[in-house]
Scaffold this motif. Structure first.
Motif, PDB file in Angstrom:
ATOM      1  N   TYR A 161       0.824  -1.209   0.000  1.00  0.00           N
ATOM      2  CA  TYR A 161       0.000   0.000   0.000  1.00  0.00           C
ATOM      3  C   TYR A 161       0.860   1.260   0.000  1.00  0.00           C
ATOM      4  N   THR A 162       1.922   1.239   0.773  1.00  0.00           N
ATOM      5  CA  THR A 162       2.822   2.389   0.800  1.00  0.00           C
ATOM      6  C   THR A 162       3.509   2.561  -0.548  1.00  0.00           C
ATOM      7  N   LEU A 163       3.855   1.434  -1.183  1.00  0.00           N
ATOM      8  CA  LEU A 163       4.444   1.513  -2.511  1.00  0.00           C
ATOM      9  C   LEU A 163       3.480   2.137  -3.519  1.00  0.00           C
ATOM     10  N   GLU A 164       2.216   1.748  -3.451  1.00  0.00           N
ATOM     11  CA  GLU A 164       1.219   2.310  -4.354  1.00  0.00           C
ATOM     12  C   GLU A 164       1.058   3.808  -4.125  1.00  0.00           C
ATOM     13  N   LEU A 165       1.101   4.215  -2.864  1.00  0.00           N
ATOM     14  CA  LEU A 165       0.990   5.634  -2.552  1.00  0.00           C
ATOM     15  C   LEU A 165       2.183   6.399  -3.122  1.00  0.00           C
ATOM     16  N   GLN A 166       3.372   5.815  -3.021  1.00  0.00           N
ATOM     17  CA  GLN A 166       4.561   6.449  -3.577  1.00  0.00           C
ATOM     18  C   GLN A 166       4.463   6.552  -5.098  1.00  0.00           C
ATOM     19  N   ARG A 167       3.987   5.492  -5.726  1.00  0.00           N
ATOM     20  CA  ARG A 167       3.839   5.512  -7.192  1.00  0.00           C
ATOM     21  C   ARG A 167       2.815   6.564  -7.625  1.00  0.00           C
ATOM     22  N   HIS A 168       1.742   6.646  -6.860  1.00  0.00           N
ATOM     23  CA  HIS A 168       0.715   7.641  -7.176  1.00  0.00           C
ATOM     24  C   HIS A 168       1.291   9.050  -7.102  1.00  0.00           C
ATOM     25  N   GLY A 169       2.082   9.304  -6.071  1.00  0.00           N
ATOM     26  CA  GLY A 169       2.712  10.616  -5.943  1.00  0.00           C
ATOM     27  C   GLY A 169       3.665  10.909  -7.088  1.00  0.00           C
ATOM     28  N   GLU A 171       3.575   9.627 -10.138  1.00  0.00           N
ATOM     29  CA  GLU A 171       2.810   9.812 -11.372  1.00  0.00           C
ATOM     30  C   GLU A 171       2.173  11.198 -11.422  1.00  0.00           C
ATOM     31  N   SER A 172       1.716  11.690 -10.276  1.00  0.00           N
ATOM     32  CA  SER A 172       1.115  13.018 -10.233  1.00  0.00           C
ATOM     33  C   SER A 172       2.130  14.090 -10.592  1.00  0.00           C
ATOM     34  N   VAL A 173       3.332  13.969 -10.035  1.00  0.00           N
ATOM     35  CA  VAL A 173       4.366  14.953 -10.322  1.00  0.00           C
ATOM     36  C   VAL A 173       4.818  14.836 -11.772  1.00  0.00           C
ATOM     37  N   GLU A 174       4.940  13.623 -12.269  1.00  0.00           N
ATOM     38  CA  GLU A 174       5.338  13.428 -13.674  1.00  0.00           C
ATOM     39  C   GLU A 174       4.312  14.038 -14.620  1.00  0.00           C
ATOM     40  N   ARG A 175       3.038  13.903 -14.299  1.00  0.00           N
ATOM     41  CA  ARG A 175       2.001  14.521 -15.137  1.00  0.00           C
ATOM     42  C   ARG A 175       2.126  16.029 -15.141  1.00  0.00           C
ATOM     43  N   GLU A 176       2.422  16.614 -13.971  1.00  0.00           N
ATOM     44  CA  GLU A 176       2.567  18.071 -13.920  1.00  0.00           C
ATOM     45  C   GLU A 176       3.792  18.520 -14.705  1.00  0.00           C
ATOM     46  N   VAL A 177       4.874  17.743 -14.660  1.00  0.00           N
ATOM     47  CA  VAL A 177       6.063  18.095 -15.434  1.00  0.00           C
ATOM     48  C   VAL A 177       5.745  18.070 -16.926  1.00  0.00           C
ATOM     49  N   ARG A 178       5.002  17.057 -17.384  1.00  0.00           N
ATOM     50  CA  ARG A 178       4.616  17.003 -18.798  1.00  0.00           C
ATOM     51  C   ARG A 178       3.743  18.195 -19.168  1.00  0.00           C
ATOM     52  N   TRP A 179       2.827  18.552 -18.281  1.00  0.00           N
ATOM     53  CA  TRP A 179       1.956  19.708 -18.503  1.00  0.00           C
ATOM     54  C   TRP A 179       2.779  20.987 -18.599  1.00  0.00           C
ATOM     55  N   LEU A 180       3.764  21.126 -17.716  1.00  0.00           N
ATOM     56  CA  LEU A 180       4.631  22.294 -17.751  1.00  0.00           C
ATOM     57  C   LEU A 180       5.452  22.340 -19.030  1.00  0.00           C
ATOM     58  N   ASN A 181       5.924  21.187 -19.480  1.00  0.00           N
ATOM     59  CA  ASN A 181       6.667  21.142 -20.739  1.00  0.00           C
ATOM     60  C   ASN A 181       5.829  21.674 -21.896  1.00  0.00           C
ATOM     61  N   GLU A 182       4.558  21.313 -21.925  1.00  0.00           N
ATOM     62  CA  GLU A 182       3.667  21.788 -22.984  1.00  0.00           C
ATOM     63  C   GLU A 182       3.450  23.290 -22.887  1.00  0.00           C
ATOM     64  N   LEU A 183       3.253  23.784 -21.664  1.00  0.00           N
ATOM     65  CA  LEU A 183       3.047  25.222 -21.478  1.00  0.00           C
ATOM     66  C   LEU A 183       4.286  26.017 -21.860  1.00  0.00           C
ATOM     67  N   ILE A 184       5.446  25.506 -21.474  1.00  0.00           N
ATOM     68  CA  ILE A 184       6.700  26.195 -21.794  1.00  0.00           C
ATOM     69  C   ILE A 184       6.907  26.237 -23.308  1.00  0.00           C
ATOM     70  N   ALA A 185       6.629  25.136 -23.975  1.00  0.00           N
ATOM     71  CA  ALA A 185       6.766  25.106 -25.437  1.00  0.00           C
ATOM     72  C   ALA A 185       5.820  26.107 -26.092  1.00  0.00           C
ATOM     73  N   THR A 186       4.604  26.207 -25.581  1.00  0.00           N
ATOM     74  CA  THR A 186       3.638  27.155 -26.125  1.00  0.00           C
ATOM     75  C   THR A 186       4.101  28.587 -25.911  1.00  0.00           C
ATOM     76  N   GLU A 187       4.618  28.883 -24.708  1.00  0.00           N
ATOM     77  CA  GLU A 187       5.110  30.232 -24.425  1.00  0.00           C
ATOM     78  C   GLU A 187       6.272  30.591 -25.337  1.00  0.00           C
ATOM     79  N   ARG A 188       7.161  29.646 -25.572  1.00  0.00           N
ATOM     80  CA  ARG A 188       8.320  29.929 -26.422  1.00  0.00           C
ATOM     81  C   ARG A 188       7.910  30.151 -27.869  1.00  0.00           C
TER      82      ARG A 188
END
Length: 224
Positions: A161-169, A171-188
């Protein structure tokens, strides 16, 4: 006003009032929708913030409050009643808002304040937006590295269960990084580097019309 949470609330209040003057009740609802998305918002912190902004001359109140009513008392919404006080930005308040919107340092990247800065990106210069987005991405990438390292060291000692919680965390951060990459590309794409911008065509640099000299007058037969 001090930084940290107070600074985030100050930005949220000034940014909201920049859109339109608001009654206290309407301001509370707008802040709840804005700040509640990113962190718990305490209504008890709103009125001290409003009193400080009034004292600093960054906002004014307009309504049916009597002259004997203090700013602190008039800002309080009594049970069963809605405040009739309307809060408006002053010229100094607009200047303060612009000052806050130019801040692109680490305080604008953190979980506590990034969402509020992002909510007012339409009022923020493109260069500042890009610095905030890149700073946020850098901070999250550092966090990812730290969590992955810690997880690799402790994986065998963690239950499922703790492992799943760590994976969930992760994945959430990785999704935000991908989202930021898209925003940065759009701004540039929207804001090309200074060296790639085409200078406006100067009227004085146009080639002389046929039949004229360099001074713009018609050439004489001898000159032709």
């Amino acid at each position: 006003m001090a930084g940290g949470r107070g600074g985030v609330l100050e930005l949220a209040v000034l940014g909201s009032l920049h859109e339109t003057p608001l009654h206290g009740y309407e301001l509370r609802k707008r802040l709840n929708a804005l700040l509640g998305m990113f962190r718990a918002f305490s209504y008890g912190s709103l009125y001290p913030c409003l009193r400080q902004l009034l004292t600093d001359g960054l906002i004014v109140e307009d309504g049916d409050a009597t002259a004997a009513t203090t700013a602190a008392d008039s800002a309080i919404v009594l049970p069963g009643r809605r405040s009739k006080i309307v809060y408006k930005l002053t010229a100094e308040g607009k200047e303060r808002l612009q000052e806050l919107l130019t801040q692109a340092g680490p305080s604008a990247w953190e979980d506590e304040s990034f969402g509020v800065h992002f909510a007012f990106f339409r009022h923020t210069e493109a260069e500042v937006r890009l610095r905030i987005l890149e700073g946020r991405r850098s901070r999250l990438e550092e966090r990812l590295d730290a969590v992955r390292t810690a997880l690799a060291r402790t994986r065998e000692r963690l239950d499922s269960y703790t492992l799943e919680l760590q994976r969930h965390g992760l994945e959430s951060v990785e999704r935000e990084v991908r989202w930021l990459n898209e925003l940065i590309a759009t701004e540039r794409r929207a804001s090309p580097p200074e060296g790639e911008r085409r200078p406006a065509r100067d009227e004085t640099s146009r080639a002389p019309a046929p039949g004229t000299g360099t001074t713009g007058r018609h050439a004489t037969p001898e000159e032709n």
